[in-house]
Design a protein around this motif. Structure first.
Motif, mmCIF file in Angstrom:
data_model
loop_
_atom_site.group_PDB
_atom_site.id
_atom_site.type_symbol
_atom_site.label_atom_id
_atom_site.label_comp_id
_atom_site.label_asym_id
_atom_site.label_seq_id
_atom_site.Cartn_x
_atom_site.Cartn_y
_atom_site.Cartn_z
ATOM 1 N N TYR A 156 4.469 -5.616 14.676
ATOM 2 C CA TYR A 156 4.616 -4.162 14.619
ATOM 3 C C TYR A 156 5.918 -3.765 13.927
ATOM 4 O O TYR A 156 5.932 -2.911 13.031
ATOM 5 N N GLU A 160 5.747 -1.718 10.445
ATOM 6 C CA GLU A 160 6.065 -0.294 10.496
ATOM 7 C C GLU A 160 7.378 0.027 9.779
ATOM 8 O O GLU A 160 7.532 1.115 9.221
ATOM 9 N N HIS A 163 6.367 0.154 6.144
ATOM 10 C CA HIS A 163 5.513 1.331 5.940
ATOM 11 C C HIS A 163 6.335 2.620 5.964
ATOM 12 O O HIS A 163 6.124 3.524 5.149
ATOM 13 N N ARG A 174 -2.835 -2.240 6.512
ATOM 14 C CA ARG A 174 -2.202 -2.531 7.801
ATOM 15 C C ARG A 174 -3.115 -3.403 8.669
ATOM 16 O O ARG A 174 -2.650 -4.319 9.356
#
Length: 308
Positions: A156, A160, A163, A174
């Motif tokens: 994660y 993230e 992103h 993803r």
């Protein structure tokens, strides 16, 4: 020399300078002892066109994502006790960062045989770690549930951070990231690691009631702001990168573990962090794991930068 040629020459000079600085900085962290160019032609755990290969080439988002992952790990009391009592975060935070970075790079870019051997060594260490939390709960580092949380939070954090700060990814990209990351997660013994964004969200929702605030989380953030995690002059922005990591953790979890707005990004810092991350995503570090792994597979050094 045309303007375009001049820009290219300047960019190559900047890349070469940063490449030398990064190589000198990382040499004592173990990366120098791993040859990502060998064995020639041997694939990694995931293919070079995967989202993982694109993400892990960016040192700025890797730092942000790594800090975010540790925040989430330290919020789980059994993981917190195991990590804090059996690691060198307090005494040698930079060394710990470099070793963790090496493990991540070998997992993504290393030849499959190298990655499998390294993961086996890490698993052997986990087998020897057990204890009891201050609240009286026993734990074992090789517990699949704890390994699942560690793998899920790492996946994660890295995803993230890239992103949010470097380059937005589609939902399909993803999901692909989680699907390919599951290969390594299985080797680590994290049998419940998410295979998609939807599974990641469900796991986080299930885990949130079991997370708690801790002074150790605040201590960790303080250490990360002061540790020399980057070559100069990038260290000047390190406080902002740590706050970007806090901002990255889900809001519901931030509230539960007591990380209020003062720990997150200030209004002007978001622009600074994004600028750093986007520039880092365009710089080809030719002696780094990403470019070296590309050469191992017969690909050009800048292959991953063409995909971005």
């Amino acid at each position: 020399m045309s303007v375009t040629e001049l820009k290219s020459a300047i960019r190559r000079q900047v890349e070469n300078r940063l490449d030398r600085a990064a190589r000198a900085y990382l040499d004592d962290g173990g990366l120098a002892r791993v040859d990502f160019t060998a064995p020639a032609g041997e694939p990694a755990l995931s293919p070079p066109h995967s989202v993982s290969w694109r993400i892990f080439k960016n040192p700025v988002t890797l730092f942000i994502g790594g800090v975010a992952a540790v925040i989430l790990e330290l919020a789980e009391p059994r993981v917190r006790t195991g990590v804090w009592e059996n690691s060198s975060f307090r005494t040698n935070p930079v060394g710990r960062l470099k070793r963790t970075g090496l493990a991540a790079m070998v997992t993504v870019y290393g030849a499959r045989s190298e990655a499998e051997a390294m993961i086996a060594r890490i698993n052997a260490v986990h087998d020897r770690i057990s204890g009891v939390t201050p609240g009286g709960t026993p734990f074992h580092a090789s517990d699949p549930a704890l390994l699942t949380w560690v793998q899920a939070t790492a996946a994660y954090g890295f995803l993230e951070a890239y992103h949010a700060y470097a380059s937005p990814l589609s939902d399909a990209e993803r999901d692909d990231y989680y699907a390919t990351s599951a290969i390594a997660a299985d080797l680590y013994g994290a049998s419940g690691a998410p295979r998609s964004v939807a599974e990641q969200r469900r796991l986080f929702e299930e885990m949130t009631p079991h997370l708690e605030s801790s002074a150790i989380i605040i201590e960790f953030l303080t250490i990360m702001k002061k540790a020399e995690a980057f070559p100069h002059p990038a260290q000047f922005a390190q406080h902002s990168l740590v706050r970007a990591a806090v901002e990255l953790t889900p809001a519901k979890i931030r509230r539960r573990i007591g990380l209020g707005p003062r720990y997150g990004l200030r209004p002007f810092e978001g622009r600074v962090v994004r600028r750093m991350a986007r520039r880092a995503d365009r710089l080809v570090l030719r002696s780094g794991p990403a470019a070296s792994a590309c050469r191992r597979l017969g690909l050009p050094d800048d292959y991953l930068y063409r995909l971005s």
